[in-house]
Design a protein around this motif. Sequence first.
Motif, PDB file in Angstrom:
ATOM      1  N   GLY A 213       0.799  -1.194  -0.035  1.00 34.48           N
ATOM      2  CA  GLY A 213      -0.018   0.051  -0.113  1.00 34.48           C
ATOM      3  C   GLY A 213       0.801   1.234  -0.021  1.00 34.48           C
ATOM      4  N   GLY A 214       0.681   2.101   0.876  1.00 30.53           N
ATOM      5  CA  GLY A 214       1.285   3.441   1.001  1.00 30.53           C
ATOM      6  C   GLY A 214       2.637   3.084   1.414  1.00 30.53           C
ATOM      7  N   ASP A 215       3.113   2.160   2.012  1.00 30.62           N
ATOM      8  CA  ASP A 215       4.662   1.661   2.222  1.00 30.62           C
ATOM      9  C   ASP A 215       5.480   1.265   1.229  1.00 30.62           C
ATOM     10  OD1 ASP A 215       4.166   2.607   4.986  1.00 30.62           O
ATOM     11  OD2 ASP A 215       3.254   0.548   5.592  1.00 30.62           O
ATOM     12  N   GLY A 216       4.870   1.220  -0.016  1.00 31.32           N
ATOM     13  CA  GLY A 216       5.672   0.966  -1.136  1.00 31.32           C
ATOM     14  C   GLY A 216       5.707  -0.484  -1.523  1.00 31.32           C
ATOM     15  N   ALA A 217       6.700  -1.097  -2.210  1.00 34.75           N
ATOM     16  CA  ALA A 217       6.760  -2.380  -2.375  1.00 34.75           C
ATOM     17  C   ALA A 217       8.143  -2.867  -2.493  1.00 34.75           C
ATOM     18  CB  ALA A 217       5.978  -2.646  -3.936  1.00 34.75           C
ATOM     19  N   PHE A 218       8.147  -4.242  -2.499  1.00 35.49           N
ATOM     20  CA  PHE A 218       9.647  -4.948  -2.468  1.00 35.49           C
ATOM     21  C   PHE A 218       9.467  -6.303  -3.386  1.00 35.49           C
ATOM     22  CE2 PHE A 218       7.810  -7.042   1.220  1.00 35.49           C
ATOM     23  CZ  PHE A 218       8.175  -8.385   1.152  1.00 35.49           C
ATOM     24  N   ALA A 219      10.656  -6.338  -3.752  1.00 39.85           N
ATOM     25  CA  ALA A 219      10.621  -7.670  -4.853  1.00 39.85           C
ATOM     26  C   ALA A 219      12.096  -8.527  -4.216  1.00 39.85           C
ATOM     27  CB  ALA A 219      11.180  -7.205  -6.288  1.00 39.85           C
ATOM     28  N   VAL A 220      11.710  -9.950  -4.172  1.00 39.19           N
ATOM     29  CA  VAL A 220      12.713 -11.032  -3.557  1.00 39.19           C
ATOM     30  C   VAL A 220      13.229 -11.617  -4.782  1.00 39.19           C
ATOM     31  CG1 VAL A 220      13.215 -12.889  -2.041  1.00 39.19           C
ATOM     32  CG2 VAL A 220      11.658 -11.052  -1.265  1.00 39.19           C
ATOM     33  N   LEU A 221      14.359 -11.830  -5.044  1.00 40.76           N
ATOM     34  CA  LEU A 221      15.226 -12.556  -5.840  1.00 40.76           C
ATOM     35  C   LEU A 221      16.179 -13.178  -5.347  1.00 40.76           C
ATOM     36  CD1 LEU A 221      16.945  -9.881  -8.309  1.00 40.76           C
ATOM     37  CD2 LEU A 221      15.670  -9.113  -6.390  1.00 40.76           C
ATOM     38  N   PRO A 222      17.023 -14.082  -6.088  1.00 44.33           N
ATOM     39  CA  PRO A 222      17.890 -14.885  -5.716  1.00 44.33           C
ATOM     40  C   PRO A 222      19.163 -13.894  -4.961  1.00 44.33           C
ATOM     41  CG  PRO A 222      17.260 -15.815  -7.516  1.00 44.33           C
ATOM     42  CD  PRO A 222      16.467 -14.773  -7.526  1.00 44.33           C
ATOM     43  N   GLY A 223      19.435 -12.790  -5.665  1.00 43.07           N
ATOM     44  CA  GLY A 223      20.162 -11.912  -5.337  1.00 43.07           C
ATOM     45  C   GLY A 223      19.970 -11.051  -4.039  1.00 43.07           C
ATOM     46  N   GLY A 224      18.786 -11.227  -3.620  1.00 46.18           N
ATOM     47  CA  GLY A 224      18.538 -10.556  -2.294  1.00 46.18           C
ATOM     48  C   GLY A 224      17.189  -9.581  -2.456  1.00 46.18           C
ATOM     49  N   ARG A 225      16.782  -8.739  -1.632  1.00 46.48           N
ATOM     50  CA  ARG A 225      15.581  -7.938  -1.856  1.00 46.48           C
ATOM     51  C   ARG A 225      15.913  -6.547  -2.186  1.00 46.48           C
ATOM     52  NH1 ARG A 225      12.875  -5.701   3.043  1.00 46.48           N
ATOM     53  NH2 ARG A 225      14.565  -6.679   4.226  1.00 46.48           N
ATOM     54  N   VAL A 226      14.970  -6.030  -3.126  1.00 43.79           N
ATOM     55  CA  VAL A 226      14.937  -4.495  -3.636  1.00 43.79           C
ATOM     56  C   VAL A 226      13.617  -4.066  -3.208  1.00 43.79           C
ATOM     57  CG1 VAL A 226      15.023  -3.263  -5.621  1.00 43.79           C
ATOM     58  CG2 VAL A 226      16.403  -5.401  -5.556  1.00 43.79           C
ATOM     59  N   SER A 227      13.791  -2.839  -2.694  1.00 45.63           N
ATOM     60  CA  SER A 227      12.325  -1.866  -2.371  1.00 45.63           C
ATOM     61  C   SER A 227      12.404  -0.650  -3.148  1.00 45.63           C
ATOM     62  CB  SER A 227      12.422  -1.814  -0.850  1.00 45.63           C
ATOM     63  OG  SER A 227      12.568  -2.947  -0.153  1.00 45.63           O
ATOM     64  N   VAL A 228      10.908  -0.146  -3.137  1.00 48.78           N
ATOM     65  CA  VAL A 228      10.546   1.157  -3.709  1.00 48.78           C
ATOM     66  C   VAL A 228       9.729   1.631  -3.057  1.00 48.78           C
ATOM     67  CG1 VAL A 228      11.266   0.669  -5.983  1.00 48.78           C
ATOM     68  CG2 VAL A 228       8.928   0.503  -5.222  1.00 48.78           C
ATOM     69  N   GLU A 229       9.639   3.032  -2.542  1.00 43.53           N
ATOM     70  CA  GLU A 229       8.629   3.719  -2.069  1.00 43.53           C
ATOM     71  C   GLU A 229       7.432   3.992  -2.960  1.00 43.53           C
ATOM     72  OE1 GLU A 229      10.148   7.366  -0.458  1.00 43.53           O
ATOM     73  OE2 GLU A 229      11.463   6.272   0.854  1.00 43.53           O
ATOM     74  N   ALA A 230       6.245   4.053  -2.309  1.00 38.67           N
ATOM     75  CA  ALA A 230       4.940   4.413  -3.015  1.00 38.67           C
ATOM     76  C   ALA A 230       5.064   5.781  -3.544  1.00 38.67           C
ATOM     77  CB  ALA A 230       3.843   4.219  -2.016  1.00 38.67           C
ATOM     78  N   LEU A 231       4.501   6.226  -4.713  1.00 40.07           N
ATOM     79  CA  LEU A 231       4.248   7.394  -5.149  1.00 40.07           C
ATOM     80  C   LEU A 231       3.373   8.269  -4.395  1.00 40.07           C
ATOM     81  CD1 LEU A 231       5.582   9.727  -7.300  1.00 40.07           C
ATOM     82  CD2 LEU A 231       3.758   8.659  -8.825  1.00 40.07           C
ATOM     83  N   THR A 232       3.706   9.570  -3.926  1.00 39.89           N
ATOM     84  CA  THR A 232       2.813  10.248  -3.250  1.00 39.89           C
ATOM     85  C   THR A 232       1.764  10.782  -4.178  1.00 39.89           C
ATOM     86  OG1 THR A 232       4.478  10.882  -1.507  1.00 39.89           O
ATOM     87  CG2 THR A 232       2.525  12.110  -1.619  1.00 39.89           C
ATOM     88  N   THR A 233       0.594  10.326  -3.665  1.00 39.32           N
ATOM     89  CA  THR A 233      -0.557  10.933  -4.472  1.00 39.32           C
ATOM     90  C   THR A 233      -1.956  10.974  -3.607  1.00 39.32           C
ATOM     91  OG1 THR A 233      -1.743  10.438  -6.655  1.00 39.32           O
ATOM     92  CG2 THR A 233      -1.301   8.773  -5.324  1.00 39.32           C
ATOM     93  N   GLU A 234      -2.750  11.887  -4.165  1.00 38.18           N
ATOM     94  CA  GLU A 234      -4.054  11.771  -3.288  1.00 38.18           C
ATOM     95  C   GLU A 234      -4.897  10.889  -3.802  1.00 38.18           C
ATOM     96  OE1 GLU A 234      -8.174  14.907  -2.982  1.00 38.18           O
ATOM     97  OE2 GLU A 234      -6.180  15.514  -3.828  1.00 38.18           O
ATOM     98  N   VAL A 235      -5.186   9.906  -2.776  1.00 33.07           N
ATOM     99  CA  VAL A 235      -6.191   8.715  -3.127  1.00 33.07           C
ATOM    100  C   VAL A 235      -7.864   9.046  -3.141  1.00 33.07           C
ATOM    101  CG1 VAL A 235      -6.665   6.331  -2.170  1.00 33.07           C
ATOM    102  CG2 VAL A 235      -4.363   7.192  -1.646  1.00 33.07           C
ATOM    103  N   VAL A 236      -8.055   8.658  -4.452  1.00 30.96           N
ATOM    104  CA  VAL A 236      -9.599   8.665  -4.555  1.00 30.96           C
ATOM    105  C   VAL A 236     -10.306   7.309  -4.035  1.00 30.96           C
ATOM    106  CG1 VAL A 236     -11.432   8.666  -5.996  1.00 30.96           C
ATOM    107  CG2 VAL A 236      -9.500  10.319  -6.385  1.00 30.96           C
ATOM    108  N   ASP A 237      -9.829   6.128  -4.623  1.00 30.19           N
ATOM    109  CA  ASP A 237     -10.100   4.969  -3.914  1.00 30.19           C
ATOM    110  C   ASP A 237      -8.976   3.796  -4.408  1.00 30.19           C
ATOM    111  OD1 ASP A 237     -10.587   3.367  -6.466  1.00 30.19           O
ATOM    112  OD2 ASP A 237     -12.662   4.610  -6.599  1.00 30.19           O
ATOM    113  N   THR A 238      -8.764   2.825  -3.736  1.00 24.26           N
ATOM    114  CA  THR A 238      -7.816   1.731  -4.046  1.00 24.26           C
ATOM    115  C   THR A 238      -8.298   0.644  -4.933  1.00 24.26           C
ATOM    116  OG1 THR A 238      -8.614   0.529  -2.168  1.00 24.26           O
ATOM    117  CG2 THR A 238      -6.868   2.094  -1.926  1.00 24.26           C
ATOM    118  N   VAL A 239      -9.517   0.961  -5.563  1.00 24.09           N
ATOM    119  CA  VAL A 239     -10.065  -0.276  -6.623  1.00 24.09           C
ATOM    120  C   VAL A 239      -8.956  -0.338  -7.937  1.00 24.09           C
ATOM    121  CG1 VAL A 239     -11.797  -1.133  -8.089  1.00 24.09           C
ATOM    122  CG2 VAL A 239     -12.417   0.230  -5.946  1.00 24.09           C
ATOM    123  N   GLY A 240      -8.781  -1.765  -7.952  1.00 27.44           N
ATOM    124  CA  GLY A 240      -7.641  -1.810  -8.991  1.00 27.44           C
ATOM    125  C   GLY A 240      -6.274  -1.639  -8.648  1.00 27.44           C
TER     126      GLY A 240
END
Length: 310
Positions: A213-240
């Motif tokens: 959600g608002g805390d971003g996302a991460f990916a796990v691959l054999p070489g370790g973990r990579v994370s990115v922050e969520a892009l700040t935006t005004e949330v209308v709804d989370t559908v889709g």
Amino acid sequence: MLDRLDLLVIGECVADIVRLPGAADRIHPGGSPANVAYGLARLGHDATLLTQLGPDTNGQLIRDHLAGAGVDVRTDGSTAPTPSAAVTLDGAGQAAYTFEITWTLGPVSLDRPPAHVHTGSIAAVTEPGAASVLAAVESLRAAATVSYDPNVRPELMGDHEAAVRKVELCVALSDVVKASDEDLEWLYPGQDPVKVAERWLAGGPAVVLVTRGGDGAFAVLPGGRVSVEALTTEVVDTVGAGDAFMSGTLHALAAHGLLGPHGRERLRSLDRATVTDVLRHAAASAAVTVSRAGANPPGAAELGAALGRM
């Protein structure tokens, strides 16, 4: 970009009936796999959706919606009513769902084998159609990469242990898996999502992506973990939002030549810079979607503009 009709999505369409306090109901075309196919088409891909649609008003609404983006819709000819979901939004735009779903997908012939197959959500766990989905993925994966998003809907998952087994089977058949932290919490209550993603990775996929959600996302691959922050935006709804993240992921993977029969081997040697780029595209796609009502993912120009803000 992949050749025409090489991107195949298998799964349900759902009419999302959005309900807000003091307002009339609004009906949006939805269904996680349908949203992914729509998002891919919006981003310029030739996407095929294998699904079921009823001969009713909601079915026609969804057909027109998908066709408007250029999605090639293939159905099994079922005349069952188009599935629907009542979506209730809280004050923060968070969605809660109540479903009326029938999923009985039968075999459907394709003009030619796809280079990539995506599935998930209700279609992969709801019988009797789930058996057809699994059989299709198993038959196509020899010549296609596979992605999967469990997109857990607790009301429809049935017995917990059986649902976990089905999800883990789909994970093992996939090259790319995406899940939300909420999905993982339902599947494995109290377990660290990073540890779950690492366990899934060991079971078959080349990469496992987890949204927070608002805390971003991460990916796990054999070489370790990579994370990115969520892009700040005004949330209308989370559908889709999660579906836009998925279509953004596949869009970026295709751009890097990581999908298709020759992509599987390259996926196994993903580097951190490429995964970071994929996550950025996915997060930007989700950010555009939550900034407006319904499952309304970005086109290529909108995605590029959002990336410029990251």
